[in-house]
Design an enzyme around this catalytic site. Structure first.
Site, PDB file in Angstrom:
ATOM      1  N   ASP A   1     -66.558   4.538  55.490  1.00 55.47           N
ATOM      2  CA  ASP A   1     -66.560   4.434  56.948  1.00 55.47           C
ATOM      3  C   ASP A   1     -65.154   4.786  57.430  1.00 55.47           C
ATOM      4  O   ASP A   1     -64.309   5.245  56.626  1.00 55.47           O
ATOM      5  CB  ASP A   1     -67.064   3.054  57.414  1.00 55.47           C
TER       6      ASP A   1
ATOM      7  N   CYS B   1     -64.830   1.086  52.315  1.00 53.56           N
ATOM      8  CA  CYS B   1     -64.715   0.651  53.707  1.00 53.56           C
ATOM      9  C   CYS B   1     -63.449  -0.207  53.789  1.00 53.56           C
ATOM     10  O   CYS B   1     -62.630  -0.179  52.871  1.00 53.56           O
ATOM     11  CB  CYS B   1     -65.972  -0.051  54.208  1.00 53.56           C
TER      12      CYS B   1
ATOM     13  N   THR C   1     -62.915  -3.473  53.634  1.00 53.22           N
ATOM     14  CA  THR C   1     -62.869  -4.475  52.565  1.00 53.22           C
ATOM     15  C   THR C   1     -63.617  -4.038  51.306  1.00 53.22           C
ATOM     16  O   THR C   1     -63.440  -4.645  50.251  1.00 53.22           O
ATOM     17  CB  THR C   1     -63.536  -5.779  53.037  1.00 53.22           C
TER      18      THR C   1
ATOM     19  N   HIS D   1     -70.399  -4.184  31.184  1.00 58.53           N
ATOM     20  CA  HIS D   1     -71.434  -5.226  31.184  1.00 58.53           C
ATOM     21  C   HIS D   1     -72.567  -4.969  32.171  1.00 58.53           C
ATOM     22  O   HIS D   1     -73.713  -5.317  31.897  1.00 58.53           O
ATOM     23  CB  HIS D   1     -70.809  -6.586  31.513  1.00 58.53           C
TER      24      HIS D   1
ATOM     25  N   HIS E   1     -76.524  -6.806  27.108  1.00 60.57           N
ATOM     26  CA  HIS E   1     -76.506  -6.620  28.559  1.00 60.57           C
ATOM     27  C   HIS E   1     -77.750  -5.894  29.087  1.00 60.57           C
ATOM     28  O   HIS E   1     -78.024  -5.920  30.283  1.00 60.57           O
ATOM     29  CB  HIS E   1     -75.263  -5.833  28.973  1.00 60.57           C
TER      30      HIS E   1
HETATM   31  C1  RB5 Z   1     -64.746  -1.848  59.922  1.00 59.17           C
HETATM   32  O1  RB5 Z   1     -63.902  -2.326  60.913  1.00 59.17           O
HETATM   33  C2  RB5 Z   1     -64.919  -2.893  58.831  1.00 59.17           C
HETATM   34  O2  RB5 Z   1     -65.683  -3.951  59.288  1.00 59.17           O
HETATM   35  C3  RB5 Z   1     -65.526  -2.264  57.603  1.00 59.17           C
HETATM   36  O3  RB5 Z   1     -64.735  -1.212  57.172  1.00 59.17           O
HETATM   37  C4  RB5 Z   1     -65.713  -3.163  56.384  1.00 59.17           C
HETATM   38  O4  RB5 Z   1     -64.533  -3.832  56.090  1.00 59.17           O
HETATM   39  C5  RB5 Z   1     -66.892  -4.016  56.410  1.00 59.17           C
HETATM   40  O5  RB5 Z   1     -67.204  -4.740  55.431  1.00 59.17           O
END
Ligand code: RB5
Length: 145
Positions: free
Chosen positions: A9, A65, A67, A98, A133
């Site tokens: 994203d 993304c 996180t 695994h 596994h």
């Molecule tokens: C985008 O602002 C953010 O929410 C996305 O990149 C991600 O971290 C969502 O899990």
């Protein structure tokens, strides 16, 4: 040369470009977007990855993304996807060995570029161990059991 699908994203866009550049001579990337830092919705890109894996366009992929959490949740709605969010090399090594993870998820706001490169290297070079596994990985493919 291994073919890898890659998607992100807006939060992962800069890291995606850095990854494509760094691995350009080792990996053929199928880029599923997004293609700018304009705000988009990460489920669309997690689902695009799942579709590419199911279609056999690539056997493995990388998702990014902010996180790594939202986009990996989205991809993991498909039982054919085993997306692993990794923040260090040990996680990448063990999820290949695994879980036979076929998608690596990274958080661009969590880890630095060099750490991401090291994680990807471990993800690409570590073999699935099979054996004890196998049954567990098969269970993952069945969805709810
Ligand atoms: C985008 O602002 C953010 O929410 C996305 O990149 C991600 O971290 C969502 O899990």
């Amino acid at each position: 040369m291994e073919k890898l699908a890659i998607a992100c994203d807006h939060g992962g866009y800069d890291l995606k470009n850095a990854i494509k550049l760094h691995f350009a001579d080792k990996v053929e990337f199928i880029d599923l977007g997004t293609n700018s830092t304009d705000s988009v919705d990460y489920p669309e890109y997690g689902q695009a990855m799942a579709k590419a894996i199911i279609a056999g366009d690539a056997e493995r992929g990388i998702l990014i993304c902010g996180t790594g959490i939202g986009i990996s949740i989205a991809a993991n709605r498909s039982p054919q996807v085993r997306a692993a969010l990794c923040t260090d090399v040990t996680m990448a090594r063990l999820t290949r060995a695994h879980n036979d993870a076929n998608v690596l998820a990274l958080g661009a706001r969590i880890i630095g570029e060099q750490v991401a490169f090291d994680i990807i290297k471990a993800f690409l070079t570590t073999k699935y161990e099979g054996g004890r596994h196998d049954l567990r990985v098969k269970q993952l493919g069945k969805g709810i059991i």
